[in-house]
Each structure stands twice: as C-alpha cells, then as structure tokens.
Design a protein around this motif. Structure first.
Motif, PDB file in Angstrom:
ATOM      1  N   ALA A   1     -24.210   5.108  -8.930  1.00 19.89           N
ATOM      2  CA  ALA A   1     -24.711   3.771  -8.596  1.00 19.89           C
ATOM      3  C   ALA A   1     -26.230   3.714  -8.714  1.00 19.89           C
ATOM      4  O   ALA A   1     -26.791   2.737  -9.224  1.00 19.89           O
ATOM      5  N   ARG A   2     -26.905   4.758  -8.261  1.00 15.20           N
ATOM      6  CA  ARG A   2     -28.372   4.782  -8.344  1.00 15.20           C
ATOM      7  C   ARG A   2     -28.832   4.816  -9.806  1.00 15.20           C
ATOM      8  O   ARG A   2     -29.799   4.147 -10.180  1.00 15.20           O
ATOM      9  N   PHE A   3     -28.151   5.587 -10.636  1.00 16.09           N
ATOM     10  CA  PHE A   3     -28.459   5.631 -12.057  1.00 16.09           C
ATOM     11  C   PHE A   3     -28.327   4.236 -12.673  1.00 16.09           C
ATOM     12  O   PHE A   3     -29.169   3.798 -13.461  1.00 16.09           O
TER      13      PHE A   3
ATOM     14  N   ARG B   1     -17.473   4.083 -12.166  1.00 12.92           N
ATOM     15  CA  ARG B   1     -16.452   5.006 -12.658  1.00 12.92           C
ATOM     16  C   ARG B   1     -16.767   5.454 -14.080  1.00 12.92           C
ATOM     17  O   ARG B   1     -16.511   6.605 -14.454  1.00 12.92           O
ATOM     18  N   ASP B   2     -17.331   4.561 -14.888  1.00 14.41           N
ATOM     19  CA  ASP B   2     -17.655   4.896 -16.272  1.00 14.41           C
ATOM     20  C   ASP B   2     -18.722   5.985 -16.329  1.00 14.41           C
ATOM     21  O   ASP B   2     -18.631   6.920 -17.140  1.00 14.41           O
TER      22      ASP B   2
ATOM     23  N   GLN C   1     -19.329   8.178 -13.989  1.00 14.37           N
ATOM     24  CA  GLN C   1     -18.726   9.420 -13.503  1.00 14.37           C
ATOM     25  C   GLN C   1     -17.847  10.074 -14.571  1.00 14.37           C
ATOM     26  O   GLN C   1     -17.817  11.291 -14.699  1.00 14.37           O
ATOM     27  N   ARG C   2     -17.146   9.259 -15.326  1.00  7.67           N
ATOM     28  CA  ARG C   2     -16.249   9.780 -16.357  1.00  7.67           C
ATOM     29  C   ARG C   2     -17.027  10.393 -17.518  1.00  7.67           C
ATOM     30  O   ARG C   2     -16.655  11.444 -18.042  1.00  7.67           O
ATOM     31  N   ARG C   3     -18.131   9.738 -17.911  1.00 11.93           N
ATOM     32  CA  ARG C   3     -18.889  10.197 -19.076  1.00 11.93           C
ATOM     33  C   ARG C   3     -20.040  11.135 -18.722  1.00 11.93           C
ATOM     34  O   ARG C   3     -20.491  11.897 -19.572  1.00 11.93           O
ATOM     35  N   GLY C   4     -20.540  11.067 -17.493  1.00 14.36           N
ATOM     36  CA  GLY C   4     -21.773  11.758 -17.154  1.00 14.36           C
ATOM     37  C   GLY C   4     -22.963  10.944 -17.617  1.00 14.36           C
ATOM     38  O   GLY C   4     -22.831  10.002 -18.403  1.00 14.36           O
TER      39      GLY C   4
ATOM     40  N   GLY D   1     -27.151  -3.615 -12.630  1.00 19.87           N
ATOM     41  CA  GLY D   1     -26.583  -3.351 -11.321  1.00 19.87           C
ATOM     42  C   GLY D   1     -25.199  -2.742 -11.390  1.00 19.87           C
ATOM     43  O   GLY D   1     -24.378  -3.118 -12.227  1.00 19.87           O
ATOM     44  N   PRO D   2     -24.927  -1.766 -10.511  1.00 17.42           N
ATOM     45  CA  PRO D   2     -23.623  -1.118 -10.506  1.00 17.42           C
ATOM     46  C   PRO D   2     -22.533  -1.992  -9.913  1.00 17.42           C
ATOM     47  O   PRO D   2     -22.782  -2.815  -9.041  1.00 17.42           O
ATOM     48  N   GLU D   3     -21.352  -1.850 -10.434  1.00 16.72           N
ATOM     49  CA  GLU D   3     -20.139  -2.397  -9.817  1.00 16.72           C
ATOM     50  C   GLU D   3     -19.047  -1.361 -10.056  1.00 16.72           C
ATOM     51  O   GLU D   3     -19.284  -0.347 -10.701  1.00 16.72           O
TER      52      GLU D   3
END
Length: 551
Positions: A34-36, A50-51, A53-56, A43-45
């Motif tokens: 979320a911070r990234f 999840r995207d 986290q999945r990709r890095g 803005g994160p949602e």
C-alpha cells in the motif's frame, strides 16, 4: 564489538537493499504494498495491493511499463467531447476517469507530475482556445511519461501550445528601428523551470551558490527561438481560430536571428535555419550537469518525499544520466540513453530511502499529499468495478469541483502560472519544518477553508455518492459494511487502504472510540447505523495527519 557492529550494520543495509530492489510476492506485506502504491499510483485499493504482492515491486514496475498507452486526442475524437461541453472540463473528465480506473497507474501518475514541471496551462485564455494543439501537448506528456525527459523538452519546444503559452510563437529577430526585440519568456522559463534551475548544483542537488545564467544568457537564448511558426501560417497574418492549430513548428529564415547567438558559454550559428539553431541550443542546454539533479529532485518530490537526502538525489541523478537502473543481476530498467524516465522512476521508487520509513528522513520525511491525489485515492478505495471506456462519453466529474476550496483550487492542467500550483521550494512560514530547513511545497495551496470543505467530502461524494455522477458505478461499500459492527476491524481496513497502515495509535484509538458511540443493533435501522459508522470512519481517517501526509 566494533567488528560485530559493523557486520550487523552491513546485514541491515543488505536487507534494506533487497527490500528495495528484489522484493518478491513473499517479501511484500499488505502495508508495504500500500505504501509503495501511495508513491507509484493514484492510491492503493484492494486489487492493486494484491497485484504488487503477486508481482513484487520490480515485477509491478515492469508490468506497468509494458502496458499500452491510450491516445488522449483519439479518445476525444471518438467521444466528440469538444461539442459536448467546455473543452477544459472534458479534458479534466478524462483525467479523472483514467486516474480512477486506468490500469496504467504509473504512466498516469508520471504524466501528472510532468504536467506540473513542464507547464502549459489551460488557464491561459490563448492556450485554451486551441483544443487540438493542447490535446497534442497532453499526448506528448503521456508518450514521454515513461520515455525520455530530454526528448520531452526538445519536442515541447516545437509544440504550438507551448509556443503560444510562453509567447515565442512568431517571435521575430531584433529590429531596433521598428522597436522589435525577441520575446524572452520561453528562454527564461526553459532554463529556470524545465532544465537547470537558478543555481549551479552538485550531482546530489546541493547548491554551489553560483547562478546558472544571467540576463545576457536569456537574451542570447531568446534570439535562438526566433522565426518559428506552423507551416503555412506566415508571420504577418493573425491565426484563424477555425483552422486546425497543430503540428510541429517550422522555421521562417527571414524572421530568424542569423548572427551568432551566445548563451551559457556556447555559440549557436551563424545561420538562418531556425530549427537547426534550436536543436543546437537544446543539445548544449540539455547536456548541462544541472539537468539530472534538478529534474531528479523534482520527480522525487512529486512521488516520494519533499526533502530527499543528497545521497538519494545523487543515486537517482546517476540513473538519469546513465539512462539505466540495475535492480538485480538479471533485471534493469531503461534504454541506456541519458534522461531515460523508466530508469529514473525505477531509481526513485526502488531506492532504500523510498522503501524504508526508517531511512526516509525522520520527522521531515514524506510529503504533503496534493488535494486532487487524495480525492482520487478516496474514490478508488470505494469505487465498484470500472474501466476506462473506449467509446462514448465518460461521466461528468465536474460536480466534484463545485466547491473549489475542497481542492485547494487545484484542477488538472489549470495551474495559475507556469510556476505550477505551488513552488518546489515553498516553506511554511513560522513552522517547525521551516525551523528544520525543510520545504513543504503542496502546503502552499492548503488553507483553513480547504480543510473545512474537505472534512465532509468523503462522506458526501465518496461514501454516499451525492455527486450526481450517475454514469459512475455505485460505491462498493460491502467490504466496509460487513465489518462495521467491529470498529477495530473497520479502522484496520481503512488504515491499510488509506494510510498504508500508518495511523498513529492515538489516532486509531480516538476513531474507534467515536465509532462505538454509534449504536448498532439488529432491526430495521441496522443498515443505516452501519453506514453511519462507515461514513464517520471515512471522514476521520481521511482528515487525519497520516492521510494528509504521505510517509
């Protein structure tokens, strides 16, 4: 003891560097993702978290840079916006739509950042009349958002919107008998704002105190930008507003200064080829060592931190100059050409100082968030399924701007001057940040009336959707309503999506206590009570310091 301390410090830095460059799905927590996204998107949602986290981090950036772009001009032509409403309003509508629902979040965020550095504002009455030319300017920003900054400056110098806005369109060589002297507006702003700034810089952005240019340099460069207009225009006739106004400027030899033109220690000419003279001058100007630290710092300010350390600026400036950023043994960004923005933005977002709050500057870390970015973020969090359509008209977002104080008088492409909505060097008078020698650029457009107006906005516009934007999907409040009977969980979810899990414990406690004052019992008023809790939670979180200031 010294030896063990040294290896402990080495291990710490290695872990931070790995976090910043090699992060995989297993490495990235919800809060880190979320911070990234606070820095790299509007803005994160839940889906974007999840995207990442999945990709890095690296995989997400690579994916974003591979996405195709949509031409703004083509989008306008498809929907025939110009005949629908005010042109400026239509262009702002598209900005909102792409920022809210566009998959290419990194490009959109970079385009917005560049629009505030290389400014050509629709607030200008002359610029705003030429719709086609302005659409080409926006498309140029979009094309180079992940392209090349030096290419952007070179291309925009031959763009009629910029030539009109900074008054070098049909600029004529000096003729003292007729009282004609070259207009110096673009020459000055090209150096001061778009390339090298006012003072000579070290690679780390530290000023040497030596001015970069003087009035003679301005006059010399102004003479370079003479004899330019669109093909077929001629210098003596006024432009017909009904005639399409687009394309690249061409040279008119009879109006171009043919003698030697001196600026910044170089000589351009002699010769009557205006286009060749401009390219020669830009070659020299864009090769100036100030360009890398000057632009790198501004991009860091737009995305990550208002007060980046000199080391951070230097690392990004080196990537800017090299045109490449290495993120691992087999992973790099950029073309290898100087001024490459893929390399630059990767260096900005993957730097240890961006990824680690511990290293990001203590109590002057982060940045005040722009009003428009905060508003888009809120709406992204509560928006249902949506996408950027390719045909027909997009929703009318103008209702979002009915009270301009809500946005600190900030509207995309409508900065009041070429200096943007705020200055990158702005200091809050008498503030603690001033005492620490720190700047807070976005605070320049923050007022008491702005804070008061936005206090109720999240409830009225985002939660209840009382913005009369009927074409938008209704707000998706289900994830929040289903846990609203548990205030702590509701605050946890909003904390993640709106502040990347950075709410202060005391702030969290106050919000949770306030939510408990709204009675929630089974019965006919249950849904109404749950919505009240969600509304109050949104209002309190989105007016918290942790949401207003990005860390």
């Amino acid at each position: 003891m010294v030896r063990s301390a040294f290896f402990a410090l080495l291990a710490f830095w290695a872990s931070v560097w790995s976090m910043g460059t090699q992060a995989t799905a297993q490495d990235v927590s919800d809060e880190q993702a979320a911070r990234f996204l606070l820095q790299a998107s509007f803005g994160p949602e839940k889906d974007s978290i999840r995207d990442v986290q999945r990709r890095g981090y690296v995989g997400w950036l690579k994916h974003q840079m591979s996405l195709p772009r949509m031409s703004v001009a083509e989008r306008v032509q498809e929907s025939r916006w110009i005949k629908k409403r005010n042109f400026g309003e239509e262009l702002i509508d598209l900005f909102w739509e792409q920022a809210l629902f566009g998959e290419d979040q990194l490009r959109q965020r970079m385009r917005f950042a560049l629009s505030q550095i290389v400014v050509a504002s629709l607030a200008d009455t002359v610029t705003s009349r030429h719709h086609e030319a302005y659409l080409d300017y926006v498309d140029l920003l979009d094309e180079e958002a992940l392209g090349n900054y030096c290419s952007l400056v070179r291309r925009v110098s031959f763009q009629p919107t910029m030539a009109l806005y900074l008054t070098y369109y049909k600029n004529q060589k000096a003729d003292e008998e007729r009282g004609i002297f070259p207009d110096e507006n673009y020459a000055r702003e090209l150096m001061q704002l778009f390339t090298i700034g006012l003072e000579e810089l070290e690679l780390d952005g530290t000023s040497t105190g030596v001015p970069t240019y003087d009035q003679d340099d301005v006059s010399g460069l102004a003479s370079v930008f003479t004899g330019l207009a669109l093909a077929g225009e001629g210098f003596e006739s006024q432009h017909n507003i009904a005639k399409p106004f687009r394309g690249e400027l061409v040279g008119y030899p009879e109006y171009h200064e043919t003698s030697e033109k001196r600026f910044l220690g170089t000589v351009v000419g002699p010769g009557d080829d205006a286009v060749a003279s401009v390219h020669e001058a830009l070659d020299h100007l864009l090769a100036h060592p100030n360009v890398a630290p000057f632009i790198s710092k501004q991009l860091i300010q737009r995305l990550v931190s208002s007060n980046p350390s000199p080391d951070y600026i230097e690392r990004v400036a080196r990537a800017f100059n090299a045109g490449r950023y290495v993120a691992g043994e087999d992973v790099s960004f950029g073309s290898g050409e100087r001024c490459d923005l893929e390399a630059t933005v990767a260096a900005i977002l993957l730097d240890p100082e961006a990824r680690s709050i511990t290293l990001s500057g203590g109590d002057i870390a982060g940045k005040v968030r722009e009003p428009i970015i905060r508003a888009i973020h809120i709406m992204r969090v509560v928006s249902g399924d949506g996408e950027v359509s390719t045909q027909g008209l997009v929703p009318n977002y103008q209702e979002l701007h009915r009270d301009r104080d809500e946005w600190g008088r900030q509207r995309p492409y409508l900065s009041p001057t070429v200096f943007n909505f705020y200055r990158p060097t702005y200091v809050i008078p008498g503030s603690a940040t001033e005492a620490k020698g720190a700047v807070a650029p976005e605070a320049q457009i923050m007022t008491a009336s702005h804070f008061a107006a936005q206090t109720t906005w999240a409830d009225r516009c985002a939660v209840q959707r009382r913005c009369q934007i009927n074409e938008l999907p209704p707000p998706d409040l289900v994830p929040f309503l289903t846990i609203a009977h548990k205030p702590r969980k509701l605050v946890d979810l909003l904390d993640l999506h709106l502040t990347a899990g950075q709410l202060d414990p005391k702030t969290r406690s106050r919000i949770i206590t306030a939510l408990w004052t709204i009675d929630v019992r089974p019965g006919p008023d249950l849904e109404k009570s749950l919505k009240k809790r969600v509304s109050l939670a949104f209002s309190m979180v989105t007016t918290s310091p942790e949401f207003m200031v990005q860390q």
